[in-house]
Design an enzyme around this catalytic site. Structure first.
Site, mmCIF file in Angstrom:
data_model
loop_
_atom_site.group_PDB
_atom_site.id
_atom_site.type_symbol
_atom_site.label_atom_id
_atom_site.label_comp_id
_atom_site.label_asym_id
_atom_site.label_seq_id
_atom_site.Cartn_x
_atom_site.Cartn_y
_atom_site.Cartn_z
ATOM 1 N N HIS A 22 73.590 66.001 21.061
ATOM 2 C CA HIS A 22 72.331 67.111 21.207
ATOM 3 C C HIS A 22 72.829 67.067 22.728
ATOM 4 C CE1 HIS A 22 70.066 66.306 17.084
ATOM 5 N NE2 HIS A 22 71.260 67.081 17.059
ATOM 6 N N GLU A 69 70.643 65.833 24.670
ATOM 7 C CA GLU A 69 70.170 64.444 25.814
ATOM 8 C C GLU A 69 71.633 63.310 25.909
ATOM 9 O OE1 GLU A 69 66.739 64.304 22.929
ATOM 10 O OE2 GLU A 69 68.544 65.236 22.796
ATOM 11 N N CYS A 90 68.912 60.482 19.006
ATOM 12 C CA CYS A 90 68.753 60.462 20.525
ATOM 13 C C CYS A 90 67.391 59.551 20.943
ATOM 14 C CB CYS A 90 68.922 62.161 20.883
ATOM 15 S SG CYS A 90 69.258 63.279 20.718
ATOM 16 N N ASP A 108 72.023 105.914 6.064
ATOM 17 C CA ASP A 108 73.060 106.088 7.216
ATOM 18 C C ASP A 108 73.689 104.280 7.229
ATOM 19 O OD1 ASP A 108 70.566 106.490 8.481
ATOM 20 O OD2 ASP A 108 69.259 104.890 8.901
ATOM 21 N N LEU A 151 75.742 96.438 9.373
ATOM 22 C CA LEU A 151 74.249 94.969 10.048
ATOM 23 C C LEU A 151 75.141 94.484 10.909
ATOM 24 C CD1 LEU A 151 71.267 95.798 7.750
ATOM 25 C CD2 LEU A 151 71.407 96.591 9.603
ATOM 26 N N ARG A 170 78.640 93.868 16.986
ATOM 27 C CA ARG A 170 79.952 94.956 17.199
ATOM 28 C C ARG A 170 80.447 94.859 18.791
ATOM 29 N NH1 ARG A 170 77.789 96.969 13.031
ATOM 30 N NH2 ARG A 170 77.876 98.829 13.916
ATOM 31 N N GLU A 192 64.669 96.039 10.044
ATOM 32 C CA GLU A 192 65.119 97.092 10.946
ATOM 33 C C GLU A 192 64.827 98.322 10.565
ATOM 34 O OE1 GLU A 192 69.634 98.738 11.883
ATOM 35 O OE2 GLU A 192 69.463 96.689 13.683
ATOM 36 N N GLY A 243 63.397 100.534 6.241
ATOM 37 C CA GLY A 243 62.831 102.374 6.630
ATOM 38 C C GLY A 243 61.308 101.778 6.497
ATOM 39 N N SER A 248 55.289 97.311 4.831
ATOM 40 C CA SER A 248 54.843 96.388 3.875
ATOM 41 C C SER A 248 54.133 95.393 4.592
ATOM 42 C CB SER A 248 55.756 96.608 3.273
ATOM 43 O OG SER A 248 56.974 95.610 2.957
#
Length: 345
Positions: free
Chosen positions: A44, A46, A80, A196, A200, A203, A283, A285, A291
């Site tokens: 971590h 610390e 920690c 499409d 996802l 790259r 993303e 549609g 929704s």
């Protein structure tokens, strides 16, 4: 403390589901050590800050600034708070109390009981901004949700005939991949996947691929699609599992409840919370995005507007909600992020 925040964000994309944490050690007004949480399962902030101190004898009269309450439990690493006690650090300044139930004030209490001077709540609202995904997940039991889409200058995100439409540019596409690299999951619906055939994945920049989520009520997407290529972990939410389920590499089919308007989002949130998914990009549609908007289930919207593209008609983009947090002009594309009001403000 702001240096702690800067350090913490160097861990973005590498530490989830842990929070991003930075730590700075000060002695006699001079920084003598600093560190951040670099990798999930690793030391971590610390620990790394203390390890960076060249004169350990100074720790017994130093102040540690840390962006999040030191942990008090044994997880992937020892607590920690105990390390700070063992190193005799006399003063600790913390931005945010950790809402994780196994910590949640216990680390600060351990330090105080050991005789350390402890201050908390210092620049707390700025600290919340740094770890808003972690805090949303811990307090609302769901991922931090970012709705993302690209639209024409007149507010349309697709053609009505379903033909592919490229709205982004070669200049803005790397920013999309950078966004994906910083979040844990990314989600599309059936129509977008069919039209499409998206990958996802990350790259054009360096980063880890997010978990891919497909909502496909009737399993319409062909097995030859990119989302079934096994390159990245993929969840498919569907109404009915096939009688003879073929084994697909890195793909999990999840039987889910649907309403006439689509996937039940409360079920989705429960599933993602149980799987420790702290952030989600939606993303599209249009129906899937709408929704989430209708349910008020989002924290942020990222809208890319192609200011030279006018469609005249098409599938309308969702109505923007929230306050404008940031706008960036990239060529003739305007990228704007809208945020819901922060609970820390």
């Amino acid at each position: 403390m702001r240096r702690c925040f800067q350090l913490a964000q160097l861990g973005r994309g590498h530490v989830a589901p842990n929070p991003m944490v930075g730590a700075v050690i000060v002695c006699d007004g001079r920084i003598i050590g600093e560190g951040y949480h670099r990798q999930w399962g690793g030391p971590h902030a610390e620990v790394n800050a203390i390890a960076s101190v060249r004169q350990p004898q100074l720790l017994s009269r130093s102040t540690m600034y840390v962006s999040l309450e030191p942990c008090s439990h044994y997880g992937k690493t020892p607590p920690c708070a105990k390390l700070l006690i063992d190193k005799h650090i006399p003063r600790v300044v913390v931005a945010n109390v950790d809402p994780f139930p196994e910590v949640s004030g216990r680390g600060l209490r351990m330090l105080r009981e050991a005789g350390a001077e402890v201050e908390s709540g210092f620049l707390a609202s700025e600290g919340w901004e740094v770890n808003r995904r972690f805090f949303t997940f811990q307090t609302q039991h769901r991922p931090y949700i970012l709705l993302k889409w690209a639209q024409s200058a007149d507010g349309y995100m697709a053609r009505t005939d379903g033909q592919p439409l490229l709205i982004s540019s070669t200049l803005t596409q790397p920013l999309v991949h950078l966004l994906r690299a910083g979040e844990q999951a990314i989600m599309v619906g059936t129509r977008t996947a069919l039209a499409d055939n998206p990958q996802l994945t990350v790259r054009q920049v360096s980063g880890r691929d997010p978990l891919r989520i497909l909502v496909d009520r009737d399993l319409q997407l062909p097995r030859s699609a990119h989302l079934y290529d096994g390159v990245a972990p993929t969840f498919v939410f569907t109404r009915q599992l096939p009688a003879e389920e073929s084994v697909l590499p890195n793909v999990e089919l999840v039987q889910a409840p649907f309403t006439p308007s689509g996937l039940r989002l409360d079920f989705l949130m429960e599933q993602l919370y149980a799987r420790q998914v702290q952030s989600l990009i939606v993303e599209g549609g249009s129906a899937l995005l709408q929704s989430f908007v209708a349910a008020g289930l989002f924290d942020e919207m990222r809208v890319e507007t192609n200011q030279r593209l006018v469609l005249g008609q098409g599938i309308a983009a969702p109505r923007v909600q929230g306050r404008c947090a940031q706008s960036v002009q990239v060529g003739h594309h305007l990228i704007t992020r809208f945020r819901q009001p922060s609970p820390m403000v």
